[in-house]
Scaffold this active site. Structure first.
Site, PDB file in Angstrom:
ATOM      1  N   ASP A 267     -21.668  18.762   6.333  1.00  0.00           N
ATOM      2  CA  ASP A 267     -21.859  17.415   6.896  1.00  0.00           C
ATOM      3  C   ASP A 267     -21.880  17.423   8.426  1.00  0.00           C
ATOM      4  O   ASP A 267     -22.215  16.412   9.049  1.00  0.00           O
ATOM      5  CB  ASP A 267     -20.742  16.477   6.405  1.00  0.00           C
ATOM      6  CG  ASP A 267     -20.892  16.172   4.919  1.00  0.00           C
ATOM      7  OD1 ASP A 267     -21.995  16.374   4.370  1.00  0.00           O
ATOM      8  OD2 ASP A 267     -19.908  15.736   4.295  1.00  0.00           O
TER       9      ASP A 267
ATOM     10  N   SER B 149     -14.043  11.589   1.814  1.00  0.00           N
ATOM     11  CA  SER B 149     -13.953  12.346   0.554  1.00  0.00           C
ATOM     12  C   SER B 149     -12.586  12.173  -0.102  1.00  0.00           C
ATOM     13  O   SER B 149     -12.478  12.011  -1.321  1.00  0.00           O
ATOM     14  CB  SER B 149     -14.145  13.840   0.821  1.00  0.00           C
ATOM     15  OG  SER B 149     -15.470  14.127   1.089  1.00  0.00           O
TER      16      SER B 149
HETATM   17  C1  S3P Z   1     -18.715  15.568  -0.693  1.00  0.00           C
HETATM   18  C2  S3P Z   1     -19.367  16.756  -0.892  1.00  0.00           C
HETATM   19  C3  S3P Z   1     -20.550  17.174  -0.123  1.00  0.00           C
HETATM   20  C4  S3P Z   1     -20.684  16.373   1.167  1.00  0.00           C
HETATM   21  C5  S3P Z   1     -20.515  14.894   0.931  1.00  0.00           C
HETATM   22  C6  S3P Z   1     -19.133  14.617   0.359  1.00  0.00           C
HETATM   23  C7  S3P Z   1     -17.559  15.244  -1.543  1.00  0.00           C
HETATM   24  O1  S3P Z   1     -21.709  16.969  -0.913  1.00  0.00           O
HETATM   25  O2  S3P Z   1     -21.959  16.629   1.740  1.00  0.00           O
HETATM   26  O3  S3P Z   1     -20.661  14.191   2.139  1.00  0.00           O
HETATM   27  O4  S3P Z   1     -16.822  14.279  -1.238  1.00  0.00           O
HETATM   28  O5  S3P Z   1     -17.350  15.948  -2.531  1.00  0.00           O
HETATM   29  P1  S3P Z   1     -22.212  18.075  -1.958  1.00  0.00           P
HETATM   30  O6  S3P Z   1     -21.217  18.237  -3.009  1.00  0.00           O
HETATM   31  O7  S3P Z   1     -23.511  17.521  -2.498  1.00  0.00           O
HETATM   32  O8  S3P Z   1     -22.429  19.318  -1.148  1.00  0.00           O
END
Ligand code: S3P
Length: 428
Positions: A313, A22
């Site tokens: 996650d 992320s």
């Molecule tokens: C992420 C946000 C999450 C997570 C994804 C990465 C991000 O998703 O599940 O693996 O980098 O902002 P969501 O925003 O759909 O919850």
């Protein structure tokens, strides 16, 4: 690729994780928005961050590498260029959703494409608010990628209450908002990962238990020069592998410890896990530390909907821990799992079924009847091309008496290219 994983006697060793996915993706996108050079240490080589980096280059950023440091020459908000080819986001929802915000804000026309999994994930959650800001977006069947984003001349800033606790949606709207003369404000009821607010140093305030984050053209984009910490979501696999394996002792170095990401630490702690954090420090805007995990006796736990965004996650691997805990554990309010790289509630159920676990699938979660003595002979797992399901199945395989098989095991490289080598090192 099918991987065979044998049951492990014990797990010992020291690991360095892949860089946070992320944060890497944000570092690339925010460097594009910055006017000048950002120097990013430890940028992730995993597939999702590499897809994002290629898109950012197509939008005008110049990227080179010097002794392992990524040097990104940004374009500033005004200098982003129209891509000559489609922007391929690969498997990454973060890339597609965050870049859509940037493109709408910058008034750039582009087509965003992705792999079969990404093209099966609804984009309605970003299309509707972006259209309320003035965007013209064409989506397959009104909801799915490919997305065509059309150039607009002016952006309508807005106040937006997040209908789902999603950091991708929050970031998408804030990124579009960064191009508006007036403030765009995002109102968040349940905290989701806050890397965007931290790394862009956006205005935030708390009101009646809600967080309000604002963004506009008046916000200066900070230089994105920092070292990316190890990915807590990758550490999660070793945390669970360590606690469920008798005699295990694993040291995981340089792990990102952002509190909006690491609810799994508290959850495992409440379950009775022997986990210690050492050398906590700040790396740029993000907290990091080392984690030591040892084999532990676990008891069941109930996961409340409020903390789901802070461990979203990690739920596939947490289900594996629950299987070896004394008593009945529950995960509820996790309907969002059905909208990930695959329907993860279905995929977790199939994983648990493959080993003959005692559990019930719910619409928005799971009920898992655990047993510290639980054992199985061997299993065949389907990863559904989902990196986190492949890695959770590998950790579960370590508890089998004989070799288990994992289908489409190469999907681990979406976030963790060295996963299979690290597994080998620990069991070695
Ligand atoms: C992420 C946000 C999450 C997570 C994804 C990465 C991000 O998703 O599940 O693996 O980098 O902002 P969501 O925003 O759909 O919850």
């Amino acid at each position: 690729m099918i991987k065979s994983v044998s049951g492990a006697g014990s797990l010992k060793g020291t690991l360095r994780l892949p860089p946070d996915k992320s944060i890497s993706q944000r570092a690339a996108i925010f460097s594009l928005l910055y006017e000048g050079e950002s120097r990013i240490g430890n940028y992730s080589q995993a597939q999702d961050p590499q897809s994002t980096l290629r898109c950012v280059q197509q939008l005008g950023a110049k990227v080179k590498e010097d002794s392992g440091i990524l040097i990104v020459e940004g374009k500033s908000r005004a200098g982003i260029v129209e891509p000559k080819q489609d922007l391929d986001c690969g498997n990454s929802g973060t890339a597609m959703r965050l870049l859509s915000g940037v493109l709408v804000g910058a008034g750039i026309s582009a087509k965003l494409i992705g792999d079969a999994s990404l093209c099966g994930r609804t984009m309605t959650r970003i299309i509707e608010p972006l259209e309320a800001m003035g965007a013209h977006i064409l989506a397959r069947n009104l909801a799915y990628a490919p997305l065509f984003i059309n150039r607009i001349d002016s952006l309508r800033p807005m106040d937006f209450e997040l209908p789902v606790p999603s950091a991708q949606l929050k970031s998408c709207i804030l990124l579009a908002g960064l191009f508006g003369e007036e403030k765009t404000r995002v109102i968040e009821k349940l905290p989701s990962r806050d890397h965007t607010e931290r790394l862009l140093d956006l205005d935030q305030k708390k009101e009646k238990g809600e967080k309000i984050i604002s963004a506009s053209l008046a916000d200066e984009i900070p230089e994105q020069s920092y070292t990316i910490p190890g990915d807590f979501s990758a550490a999660a696999f070793w945390l669970v592998a360590g606690v469920i394996q008798e005699d295990a002792e694993i040291l995981i170095e340089n792990v990102g410890l952002n509190p909006t990401r690491n609810a799994l630490l508290d959850i495992l702690g409440d379950m009775g896990a022997d986990i210690t954090i050492e050398n906590e420090r700040m790396e740029g805007a993000e907290p990091v530390g080392n984690i030591i995990v040892k084999g532990s006796d676990l008891k069941a736990i109930q996961i409340a909907p409020e903390i789901i965004p802070n461990c979203i996650d990690e739920l596939p691997i947490l289900s594996v821990a629950m299987l070896f805990a004394e008593g009945t554990s529950t995960i509820s309010g996790a309907g969002e799992l059905r909208h990930k790289e695959t329907d993860r509630i279905m995929a977790i159920s199939k994983m648990l079924k493959a080993v003959g676990a005692n559990f019930e699938e719910q619409k928005d979660g799971l009920i898992i009847h655990g047993d510290p003595e639980f054992t199985f002979q061997s299993a065949e797992f389907d990863s559904f091309h989902d990196h986190r399901i492949a890695m959770a199945s590998a950790v579960l395989s370590l508890k089998g008496k004989e070799d288990s098989m994992i289908k489409d095991a190469e999907s681990a490289a979406v976030s963790y290219p060295a996963f299979w080598e690290d597994l080998h090192q620990l069991t070695g």
